[in-house]
Design an enzyme around this catalytic site. Structure first.
Site, PDB file in Angstrom:
ATOM      1  N   LYS A  91      -1.030   1.597  -7.478  1.00  0.00           N
ATOM      2  CA  LYS A  91      -0.853   1.847  -8.910  1.00  0.00           C
ATOM      3  C   LYS A  91      -1.827   1.059  -9.788  1.00  0.00           C
ATOM      4  O   LYS A  91      -1.718   1.078 -11.006  1.00  0.00           O
ATOM      5  CB  LYS A  91       0.582   1.477  -9.315  1.00  0.00           C
ATOM      6  CG  LYS A  91       1.620   2.419  -8.716  1.00  0.00           C
ATOM      7  CD  LYS A  91       2.816   2.567  -9.632  1.00  0.00           C
ATOM      8  CE  LYS A  91       3.829   3.539  -9.042  1.00  0.00           C
ATOM      9  NZ  LYS A  91       5.062   2.862  -8.651  1.00  0.00           N
ATOM     10  N   ASP A 105       0.821  -1.183   0.000  1.00  0.00           N
ATOM     11  CA  ASP A 105       0.000   0.000   0.000  1.00  0.00           C
ATOM     12  C   ASP A 105       0.857   1.236   0.000  1.00  0.00           C
ATOM     13  O   ASP A 105       2.027   1.182   0.325  1.00  0.00           O
ATOM     14  CB  ASP A 105      -0.678  -0.028   1.366  1.00  0.00           C
ATOM     15  CG  ASP A 105      -2.105   0.274   1.275  1.00  0.00           C
ATOM     16  OD1 ASP A 105      -2.763  -0.378   0.480  1.00  0.00           O
ATOM     17  OD2 ASP A 105      -2.532   1.189   2.010  1.00  0.00           O
TER      18      ASP A 105
END
Ligand code: SAH
Length: 402
Positions: free
Chosen positions: A211, A189
């Site tokens: 992402k 994360d």
């Protein structure tokens, strides 16, 4: 001296511990952990030993040792200072052909406890001619090596939801760090301590959840799919999150997705920023005579929004501590609402940004003034907002913080 190394299956078997002081206090937990039926003979016990007895984990005979106590024991631990008393136990043990560990005299002992390090299923035990210090030094070296290159273990299966802590890489748990080092796949994360990722073996597949190119809810589905997919391929997957996965971390959804797919899940709780960030700014979320409760709230949805699940009126009536996560953007609406519902504008408030990291900064203010002062100071996320009288306690604690 030649020794014969051995590992004992002591579960359910009677082990006699003579003595109730500090030596016994250090030895008894290991025996209990191995499932031994621990019997302590001593006139007095330390509070820690008394707690084991009270919990039914050990039995206590409150008197001095008598030679007959050894009968029926598989192993004897001598943990008394008096050499004569210790020799008496040794003698009785010898007579009954029971191995006897003696903390006071390693030459008189017929068994020694090694220095131990445990890594999941692997236990490394080191003895060194009875020189406990040297054994411990070797043990530490091995422990260090095992942390760096953990042996593959059948214990590791499925998905581990690991809390990474608030940011300082030393604030992950020992178990979390061990599982991370054993991972084949790590799904991380934005808020995880980055340095932990730098330690991963090069062949580990690292997936940056921040992402994933979808909207927020589709991204979560994609994360769930990746967790299940990799685990189904037989890989050991660590889902690493900032703080604790079950505190605004969607850990519950991920655990559910795994459960539905029949993938085993291990939960490793983390140090949550909701408690740690205030603590590191000197604010105890509870304090005797000040606050007997603390409530952790998400501020990511403004109070008047139809999707809000938070009863702000009820929170305004509480005396206790309120900790707001993800609350900076909506701070004007949140503070205004709490004041409108009756919480005093003078209530002490602190904002702690990037707690536990090198960039930690904090600001102390009041409910009425905090919005303006936070903006003026340029405080940015991630930050927690702490509301309540405990903030005033920090004034006395912060000078002592290193
Ligand atoms: N699972 C996390 C919280 C995730 S929500 C935990 O248990 O800590 C993200 C919010 O957590 C951020 O917006 C911020 O409010 C808070 N947060 C996370 N890390 C923080 C830190 N180091 N210092 C202050 N707040 C932090």
């Amino acid at each position: 001296m030649s020794l014969y190394p051995l590992a004992l299956r002591i579960a359910g078997r009677r082990v006699l511990v003579v003595g109730g002081g500090t030596v016994a206090t250090r030895r008894v937990p290991g025996l209990i952990a191995a499932g031994a039926q621990v019997e302590i003979v001593a006139p007095e016990l330390t509070p820690a030993l008394q707690a084991h007895v009270d919990a039914g984990r050990a039995v206590w005979t409150p008197r001095r040792f008598a030679p007959g106590d050894v009968a029926g024991a598989w192993l004897v631990h001598v943990a008394v200072d008096d050499p004569q008393a210790a020799a008496q136990v040794s003698e009785a043990a010898e007579e009954h052909r029971v191995f006897c560990v003696r903390a006071d005299d390693r030459d008189a002992a017929t068994a020694w406890t090694p220095a131990v390090t445990r890594h999941g299923q692997v236990t490394v035990a080191v003895t060194d001619g009875g020189d406990r210090r040297r054994a411990m030094a070797v043990r530490d070296l091995v422990a260090h090596a095992l942390e760096a290159a953990p042996p593959a273990s059948p214990e590791f299966k499925g998905v581990a939801l690991v809390g990474g802590g608030p940011g300082d890489p030393e604030l992950i748990t020992v178990k979390g760090r061990r599982l991370l080092a054993a991972a084949d796949v790590v799904v991380a994360d934005r808020l995880v301590p980055g340095i932990l990722l730098g330690e991963l073996r090069p062949e580990v597949e690292l997936i940056d959840a921040a992402k994933i190119p979808y909207g927020p809810s589709a991204a979560q589905e994609e994360i769930n799919r990746i967790l299940v997919d990799r685990a189904t391929q037989g890989k050991f997957v660590v889902r690493l999150k900032g703080g604790d996965n079950f505190v605004f971390g969607r850990g519950g959804e991920e655990a559910l997705a795994c459960a539905q797919a029949g993938v085993p899940v291990v939960v490793v709780p983390g140090v949550t920023s909701s408690i740690a960030a205030p603590a590191l700014a000197g604010i105890p979320v509870t304090h005797r005579g000040v606050a007997h409760e603390f409530t952790v709230v998400s501020g990511h949805i403004p109070p008047d929004h139809p999707d809000s699940l938070v009863d702000w009126a009820a929170l305004a009536r509480l005396r206790g501590t309120l900790v707001v996560l993800m609350g900076l953007k909506n701070l004007p609406a949140i503070t205004a609402r709490l004041i409108a519902e009756g919480r005093s504008a003078d209530t002490p408030v602190a904002v702690v940004q990037e707690g536990s990291t090198a960039h930690q900064r904090s600001l102390r203010s009041t409910l009425g003034a905090v919005t303006g002062e936070t903006a003026a100071a340029g405080i940015r996320p991630p930050a927690v907002v702490v509301i309540g009288d405990v903030v005033a306690v920090a004034e006395q604690i912060t000078p002592a913080l290193g």
